[in-house]
Design a protein around this motif. Structure first.
Motif: not given
Length: 179
Positions: A75-84, A101-112, A134-139
């Motif tokens: 959470a500290a890592v994601v919060a820091s990135a979000s604030v940045a 990384a967040f979006g790709l890790h979602g794909l990893v979950h689906l592959a698992q 992830t797709l929405w934020a990137r757009s």
């Protein structure tokens, strides 16, 4: 915040929304990981005998408390990135890498889930929250003109970021809970 041409604002939903989407996703993991491993570890060991025993021992040794501390560290890592991201109007390389990384890790979950031919922790919220956010934020970043071009090495960097942050979070958690 406005981009340099002033046409599109990057609101907090895009940047701080990463932390919110991550939190919703990790609530699923907090609720399911320890019990899922206890129930599925024997069958996974049998199905995938080529996986080193040390991996199975490590996976089986993570209890709910240690996992919760690891989630807190992440959470500290994601919060820091979000604030940045928020402070830079979405331009931060750290924020954009964490978003990838967040979006790709979602794909990893689906592959698992595909590999085990069933549910795995994180697989429910990945197609409902992780990947769509992830797709929405990137757009939104693309429309604002602040999304960096994504090259194959950026995808590798995103996966590496997710992997390194996960290892670091679990290392911190193991040290704090076993002390």
């Amino acid at each position: 915040m406005m981009n340099s041409s002033g046409d599109e604002a990057i609101e907090g939903a895009v940047t701080l929304g990463l932390l919110a989407a991550w939190a919703l996703h990790d609530l699923e993991e907090l609720a399911t990981v320890p019990g899922w491993w206890r129930r599925n570890l024997p069958a996974l060991r049998e199905r995938y005998p080529g996986v080193p025993e040390a991996v199975w021992r490590r996976a089986g040794s993570v209890d709910g408390r240690e996992f919760a501390v690891a989630v807190g560290a992440m959470a500290a890592v994601v919060a820091s990135a979000s604030v940045a991201g928020r402070l830079t109007g979405g331009r931060s390389a750290t924020y954009q890498t964490a978003l990838n990384a967040f979006g790709l890790h979602g794909l990893v979950h689906l592959a698992q889930a595909g590999l085990v031919r069933g549910y795995t922790p994180g697989a429910a919220t990945s197609p409902l929250i992780v990947i769509p956010f992830t797709l929405w934020a990137r757009s939104r970043l693309r429309r604002a003109g602040v999304l960096r071009a994504t090259r194959p090495r950026d995808l590798a960097l995103g996966l590496g970021f997710a992997g390194a942050a996960t290892v670091a979070a679990h290392t911190v958690a193991r040290r704090l809970t076993k002390a």
